[in-house]
Design an enzyme around this catalytic site. Structure first.
Site, PDB file in Angstrom:
ATOM      1  N   GLY A 119      89.972   3.358-140.729  1.00 43.42           N
ATOM      2  CA  GLY A 119      89.126   2.751-141.761  1.00 43.42           C
ATOM      3  C   GLY A 119      89.499   1.303-142.030  1.00 43.42           C
ATOM      4  N   CYS A 120      90.781   1.031-142.103  1.00 39.84           N
ATOM      5  CA  CYS A 120      91.251  -0.338-142.376  1.00 39.84           C
ATOM      6  C   CYS A 120      90.915  -1.272-141.224  1.00 39.84           C
ATOM      7  CB  CYS A 120      92.753  -0.328-142.640  1.00 39.84           C
ATOM      8  SG  CYS A 120      93.219   0.673-144.073  1.00 39.84           S
ATOM      9  N   THR A 121      90.970  -0.761-140.009  1.00 39.87           N
ATOM     10  CA  THR A 121      90.635  -1.578-138.838  1.00 39.87           C
ATOM     11  C   THR A 121      89.161  -1.958-138.860  1.00 39.87           C
ATOM     12  OG1 THR A 121      92.369  -0.519-137.518  1.00 39.87           O
ATOM     13  CG2 THR A 121      90.612  -1.640-136.320  1.00 39.87           C
ATOM     14  N   ALA A 124      88.577  -4.617-141.641  1.00 43.38           N
ATOM     15  CA  ALA A 124      89.085  -5.949-141.283  1.00 43.38           C
ATOM     16  C   ALA A 124      88.222  -6.599-140.201  1.00 43.38           C
ATOM     17  CB  ALA A 124      90.530  -5.840-140.823  1.00 43.38           C
TER      18      ALA A 124
END
Length: 229
Positions: A119-121, A124
């Site tokens: 999710g963070c990838t 970003a």
């Protein structure tokens, strides 16, 4: 009747009378003792109840004082219209970033739980994809997590990220912006980063807050909010 007989008979009634007179005294003593015996447990039980009552009262007072103190000790949630908290933290590449660096500009802060997780990838990468559009809207973008600088730089290089990544290992900025709190997973509660995005206006005040962010389409929504600000 002889004198001796009269003396014996006269002693007998007086002896009986004397015994009768003494009997009430014994009964009174017995009653007094029984009364004391009855009163003693009553006084003890009263003392026990009093102690129990005072203990309960103290417990209630302690609980009420704790609950009363909690709101004062807890940090207020950052809301729109408030002045953005100042920060000074390292970013990828070794530089230091402060809020004053962006004075007079709009600023987006997206707080993500952990570098290089799915999710963070995606989040970003989406903000990187829109970096030029944010710049055209006069808006800077910073990603923030508790990962150490080495992890942030590895994350940046692996996915070709084009937004600065801030390392807040002590959670100071995360707490100040309300992005650190209780989470749950598989029935267990723990403290961690709450996926949050903050848009700060040119006046240095919080213009919009997104909490419990869903990654899909989020960066595009933030860009639209920045353009309309």
């Amino acid at each position: 009747m002889s004198k001796k007989s009269r003396k014996k008979s006269s002693k007998t009634p007086s002896g009986i009378a004397t015994a009768k007179k003494k009997a009430p005294t014994k009964r009174a003593t017995t009653q007094t003792k029984s009364a004391k015996t009855q009163r003693t447990p009553a006084s003890k039980s009263t003392g026990t109840l009093a102690k129990a009552g005072s203990h309960k009262a103290a417990s209630k007072q302690l609980n009420s004082s704790k609950s009363a103190a909690a709101p004062g000790g807890a940090k207020a949630v950052l809301i729109e219209g408030q002045k953005a908290p100042a920060f000074r933290l390292p970013r990828d590449g070794g530089d230091v970033v402060t809020l004053s660096d962006y004075a007079g500009r709009k600023l987006v802060l997206f707080f993500y739980p952990r570098a290089d997780t799915p999710g963070c990838t995606r989040e970003a990468i989406d903000f990187t994809r829109l970096a030029d559009a944010f710049a055209t809207a006069g808006t800077a973008v910073l990603g923030v997590s508790a990962d150490p600088l080495k992890a942030q730089e590895k994350f940046r290089d692996k996915h070709g990220l084009g937004v600065p990544l801030i390392s807040d290992e002590k959670h100071e900025m995360l707490e100040a912006f309300g992005a650190w709190g209780e989470k749950s997973m598989y029935g267990k509660s723990f403290l961690g980063i709450l996926r949050t995005t903050i848009l700060i206006g040119t006046d240095g005040k919080v213009a919009k807050v997104w909490r419990n962010v869903r990654v899909d389409g989020h960066a595009d929504a933030v860009l639209e909010a920045a353009r309309s600000l």
